[in-house]
Design an enzyme around this catalytic site. Structure first.
Site, PDB file in Angstrom:
ATOM      1  N   ARG A 150     -39.100  46.906  31.076  1.00  0.00           N
ATOM      2  CA  ARG A 150     -40.153  46.611  30.105  1.00  0.00           C
ATOM      3  C   ARG A 150     -41.502  47.192  30.489  1.00  0.00           C
ATOM      4  NH1 ARG A 150     -39.078  42.354  26.426  1.00  0.00           N
ATOM      5  NH2 ARG A 150     -41.197  42.767  25.690  1.00  0.00           N
ATOM      6  N   HIS A 171     -34.785  49.115  48.712  1.00  0.00           N
ATOM      7  CA  HIS A 171     -34.432  50.531  48.866  1.00  0.00           C
ATOM      8  C   HIS A 171     -35.323  51.334  47.913  1.00  0.00           C
ATOM      9  CE1 HIS A 171     -31.009  53.700  49.359  1.00  0.00           C
ATOM     10  NE2 HIS A 171     -32.184  54.284  49.193  1.00  0.00           N
ATOM     11  N   ARG A 192     -36.364  54.288  46.236  1.00  0.00           N
ATOM     12  CA  ARG A 192     -35.871  55.649  46.027  1.00  0.00           C
ATOM     13  C   ARG A 192     -37.016  56.566  45.574  1.00  0.00           C
ATOM     14  NH1 ARG A 192     -30.332  56.020  46.199  1.00  0.00           N
ATOM     15  NH2 ARG A 192     -29.251  54.012  46.326  1.00  0.00           N
ATOM     16  N   HIS A 232     -36.371  51.553  40.754  1.00  0.00           N
ATOM     17  CA  HIS A 232     -36.439  50.089  40.856  1.00  0.00           C
ATOM     18  C   HIS A 232     -37.612  49.714  41.764  1.00  0.00           C
ATOM     19  CE1 HIS A 232     -33.780  51.225  44.179  1.00  0.00           C
ATOM     20  NE2 HIS A 232     -32.764  51.422  43.357  1.00  0.00           N
ATOM     21  N   GLU A 248     -34.379  50.146  53.280  1.00  0.00           N
ATOM     22  CA  GLU A 248     -33.323  51.151  53.316  1.00  0.00           C
ATOM     23  C   GLU A 248     -33.830  52.456  52.715  1.00  0.00           C
ATOM     24  OE1 GLU A 248     -29.588  48.100  52.389  1.00  0.00           O
ATOM     25  OE2 GLU A 248     -30.368  49.414  50.806  1.00  0.00           O
ATOM     26  N   HIS A 268     -22.502  46.239  51.038  1.00  0.00           N
ATOM     27  CA  HIS A 268     -22.040  46.969  49.858  1.00  0.00           C
ATOM     28  C   HIS A 268     -20.785  46.299  49.286  1.00  0.00           C
ATOM     29  CE1 HIS A 268     -22.928  50.552  47.385  1.00  0.00           C
ATOM     30  NE2 HIS A 268     -21.700  50.317  46.942  1.00  0.00           N
ATOM     31  N   ASP A 269     -20.958  45.719  48.116  1.00  0.00           N
ATOM     32  CA  ASP A 269     -19.886  45.059  47.356  1.00  0.00           C
ATOM     33  C   ASP A 269     -19.336  43.804  48.021  1.00  0.00           C
ATOM     34  OD1 ASP A 269     -20.237  46.919  45.410  1.00  0.00           O
ATOM     35  OD2 ASP A 269     -18.257  47.827  45.558  1.00  0.00           O
ATOM     36  N   GLY A 294     -27.078  42.492  47.308  1.00  0.00           N
ATOM     37  CA  GLY A 294     -27.972  42.538  46.162  1.00  0.00           C
ATOM     38  C   GLY A 294     -27.271  42.410  44.834  1.00  0.00           C
TER      39      GLY A 294
END
Length: 274
Positions: free
Chosen positions: A52, A77, A79, A84, A104, A224-225, A247
């Site tokens: 938004r 993280h 990027r 994000h 990260e 991760h996952d 996350g």
């Protein structure tokens, strides 16, 4: 060594240890270690905010609330395209995170300038390209040994603990230690993918990698996952795990459970009561 964020924080100064025993090279080993910490990755909260172009949800407030509700660390993280978490978020979070701040990223010159200014407790080095949607493999440390050795040295000079994101391979653990990493983070998607059909086989490479980390005296993280279905079993098989960073699954669960109940359940999965 405690990070600056750890000092004076009651959640991090109270005794929180456990005794564990496991077999390595046919010997029964007893260790006393801190409980595995839960670091909440808040990237997805920033993704929702950015949709938004305003400040709802407030990423900084969310991080503060996660800590109040039991999170033992905050992970981001940032990027290069700031899809994000933004650099501004990183600076703002450094002022308020009272547990452990983990950043990260791929160690580009820009990223290294950022983390050496912010000086979080930990920097996790990932091999992602700038356009990559999410991490999908660990470093091949043998190919990048000189580069990673230099990066780990720069982080050490800045007083930052380094962690190298790797696949569950004892050889990669050994090379990460050779590069000067204080910890490794095991890439757990292969475990998560295989867990529903064969948990024992799924976790076996991670147990071997964990044993190598213990042998070499470096810390062990994972991520991760990992989710509420597979985390407790993983934790039982790797009793010396220092930290998990979660996350996507955690934030998804919070849509149904609320963030407080979600953190409680993930902390429970990391306890010795399951």
């Amino acid at each position: 060594m405690a990070s600056p964020a750890d000092i004076g924080n009651p959640a991090n100064t109270m005794p929180n240890f456990r005794h564990v025993a496991f077999r390595h090279n046919c010997c029964l080993i007893f260790q006393t270690r801190k409980m595995t910490r839960l670091s909440v990755n808040i990237n997805k909260v920033a993704t929702l905010r950015n949709a938004r172009g305003e400040n709802v949800p407030d990423v900084v407030k969310f991080a503060i609330d996660c800590e109040k509700l039991g999170a033992q660390g905050i992970t981001v993280h940032p990027r290069p395209d700031e899809r994000h978490i933004t650099h501004a978020d990183v600076y703002a979070l450094r002022k308020v995170v009272a547990t452990e701040f983990n950043i990260e990223g791929f160690p580009s010159p820009e990223f290294m300038r950022l983390v050496c200014e912010v000086r979080p407790a930990q920097v996790t080095l990932v091999p992602d390209s700038p356009s990559q949607l999410t991490s999908n493999a660990g470093w091949d440390v043998s190919v990048n040994l000189d580069f990673l050795r230099q990066i780990c040295s720069e982080l050490a000079d800045a007083g930052i603990r380094s962690s190298i994101f790797i696949d569950a391979d004892p050889r990669q653990v050994a090379l990460a230690a050779e590069a000067g990493a204080r910890r490794v983070e095991l890439y757990t998607k292969p475990y998560a993918d295989r867990f529903p059909t064969d948990p024992e086989e799924a976790v076996a490479p991670f147990v071997k990698a964990s044993a190598k980390a213990l042998e070499l005296g470096i810390g062990l993280n994972a991520g991760h996952d990992l989710n509420l279905e597979n985390l407790a079993y993983f934790h039982r098989q790797l009793p010396l795990l220092d930290e998990v960073s979660i996350g996507h699954a955690l934030i998804s669960d919070a849509l149904y459970l609320g963030i407080g109940e979600t953190i409680r359940r993930y902390r429970e999965a990391l306890s010795d009561n399951i």
